[in-house]
Motif scaffolding. Structure first.
Motif, PDB file in Angstrom:
ATOM      1  N   UNK A  47      31.776  38.085  54.240  1.00 44.50           N
ATOM      2  CA  UNK A  47      33.528  38.432  53.985  1.00 44.50           C
ATOM      3  C   UNK A  47      34.013  37.161  53.745  1.00 44.50           C
ATOM      4  N   UNK A  48      34.112  36.415  54.665  1.00 42.37           N
ATOM      5  CA  UNK A  48      34.612  35.045  54.560  1.00 42.37           C
ATOM      6  C   UNK A  48      34.063  34.114  53.450  1.00 42.37           C
ATOM      7  N   UNK A  49      32.618  34.155  53.183  1.00 41.98           N
ATOM      8  CA  UNK A  49      32.298  33.439  51.873  1.00 41.98           C
ATOM      9  C   UNK A  49      32.909  34.059  50.596  1.00 41.98           C
ATOM     10  N   UNK A  50      33.141  35.301  50.665  1.00 46.12           N
ATOM     11  CA  UNK A  50      33.713  36.004  49.419  1.00 46.12           C
ATOM     12  C   UNK A  50      35.025  35.760  49.374  1.00 46.12           C
ATOM     13  N   UNK A  51      35.961  35.586  50.312  1.00 49.37           N
ATOM     14  CA  UNK A  51      37.356  35.553  50.382  1.00 49.37           C
ATOM     15  C   UNK A  51      37.938  34.590  49.364  1.00 49.37           C
ATOM     16  N   UNK A  52      37.414  33.173  49.213  1.00 45.28           N
ATOM     17  CA  UNK A  52      38.008  32.549  48.025  1.00 45.28           C
ATOM     18  C   UNK A  52      38.231  33.070  46.815  1.00 45.28           C
ATOM     19  N   UNK A  53      37.282  34.159  46.416  1.00 47.28           N
ATOM     20  CA  UNK A  53      37.283  34.733  44.987  1.00 47.28           C
ATOM     21  C   UNK A  53      38.501  35.494  44.995  1.00 47.28           C
ATOM     22  N   UNK A  54      39.237  35.831  46.167  1.00 44.34           N
ATOM     23  CA  UNK A  54      40.647  36.226  45.960  1.00 44.34           C
ATOM     24  C   UNK A  54      41.787  35.547  45.282  1.00 44.34           C
ATOM     25  N   UNK A  55      41.466  34.239  45.328  1.00 39.23           N
ATOM     26  CA  UNK A  55      42.341  33.038  44.599  1.00 39.23           C
ATOM     27  C   UNK A  55      42.302  33.449  43.186  1.00 39.23           C
ATOM     28  N   UNK A  56      41.023  33.300  42.774  1.00 40.73           N
ATOM     29  CA  UNK A  56      40.712  33.633  41.183  1.00 40.73           C
ATOM     30  C   UNK A  56      41.223  34.821  40.742  1.00 40.73           C
ATOM     31  N   UNK A  57      41.173  35.918  41.439  1.00 47.39           N
ATOM     32  CA  UNK A  57      41.400  37.182  40.971  1.00 47.39           C
ATOM     33  C   UNK A  57      43.165  37.181  41.081  1.00 47.39           C
ATOM     34  N   UNK A  58      43.564  36.524  42.076  1.00 47.24           N
ATOM     35  CA  UNK A  58      45.176  36.614  42.080  1.00 47.24           C
ATOM     36  C   UNK A  58      45.639  35.791  40.970  1.00 47.24           C
ATOM     37  N   UNK A  59      45.274  34.624  40.635  1.00 44.03           N
ATOM     38  CA  UNK A  59      45.631  33.938  39.674  1.00 44.03           C
ATOM     39  C   UNK A  59      45.449  34.233  38.099  1.00 44.03           C
ATOM     40  N   UNK A  60      44.120  34.885  38.092  1.00 42.13           N
ATOM     41  CA  UNK A  60      43.734  35.273  36.709  1.00 42.13           C
ATOM     42  C   UNK A  60      44.329  36.687  36.306  1.00 42.13           C
ATOM     43  N   UNK A  61      44.671  37.611  37.329  1.00 41.33           N
ATOM     44  CA  UNK A  61      45.116  39.114  37.061  1.00 41.33           C
ATOM     45  C   UNK A  61      46.435  39.313  37.412  1.00 41.33           C
ATOM     46  N   UNK A  62      46.982  40.343  36.803  1.00 49.44           N
ATOM     47  CA  UNK A  62      48.307  40.832  37.105  1.00 49.44           C
ATOM     48  C   UNK A  62      48.443  41.713  38.394  1.00 49.44           C
ATOM     49  N   UNK A  63      47.318  42.286  38.505  1.00 47.85           N
ATOM     50  CA  UNK A  63      47.024  43.114  39.701  1.00 47.85           C
ATOM     51  C   UNK A  63      45.485  43.350  39.735  1.00 47.85           C
ATOM     52  N   UNK A  64      45.283  43.935  41.049  1.00 47.13           N
ATOM     53  CA  UNK A  64      44.019  44.517  41.395  1.00 47.13           C
ATOM     54  C   UNK A  64      43.814  45.734  41.914  1.00 47.13           C
ATOM     55  N   UNK A  65      43.221  46.800  41.639  1.00 52.81           N
ATOM     56  CA  UNK A  65      43.187  47.978  42.230  1.00 52.81           C
ATOM     57  C   UNK A  65      41.811  47.907  43.162  1.00 52.81           C
TER      58      UNK A  65
END
Length: 172
Positions: A47-65
């Motif tokens: 989980x910790x290793x995957x969390x930085x991907x949330x920065x990319x998701x947040x910046x590149x997308x308007x939302x995530x479901x």
């Protein structure tokens, strides 16, 4: 100075500290849990290793479901080795850093939404999401992993100052 520049030095420091603790994950204890309700070391570290991907998701997308169509949120399969953890983490950090470095102030100040099954759970400016739901979330789980390491007699790395096991940066 752009907002992204103010975040990058903190991001770099937190990711370096996170990598230090992931480097200590004991491969022979990946299934160990401190309590039946807790993540195993492998699940928590994944989980910790995957969390930085949330920065990319947040910046590149308007939302995530996180539960599109009412499906349960996807779960990451726990890493099978320390090398796998570090590879995942390094790839996610590199992508997040690129996204953050290229983000404009306008983009960072624009709202982003977290949905579950089509229902809006939270809306906040991206910069707030990056600080709270990405970096602070990483620090939170990194601290949990530090406790797991301590309970397994694995030396806990120094982060900001000394740990009980090693001197911190700049110590003599």
């Amino acid at each position: 100075m752009q907002l992204s520049e103010t975040l990058l030095s903190e991001f770099d420091q937190e990711m370096a500290n996170t990598r230090k603790i992931l480097e200590r994950v004991p491969e022979d204890k990946l299934s160990w849990k401190p309590h039946e309700k807790s993540f195993s070391i492998g699940q928590l570290a994944t989980h910790l290793a995957s969390l930085p991907s949330w920065a990319t998701i947040t910046i590149e997308n308007e939302e995530i479901d996180i539960a599109p169509g009412g499906q349960p949120p996807p779960k990451n399969e726990p890493a099978k080795s320390r090398d796998e953890l570090l590879e995942t983490f390094d790839q996610n950090v590199a992508a997040a850093r690129r996204a953050l470095a290229s983000a404009t102030d306008e983009r960072l100040l624009k709202d982003w939404a977290l949905l579950s099954g089509g229902k809006t759970m939270m809306t906040a400016p991206r910069i707030s999401v990056l600080r709270s739901y990405v970096m602070n979330h990483i620090v939170h789980h990194r601290a949990q992993l530090g406790v797991y390491l301590r309970l397994n007699d694995v030396p806990v790395p120094a982060m900001y100052l000394n740990s009980a096991d090693e001197p911190g940066p700049g110590s003599t």
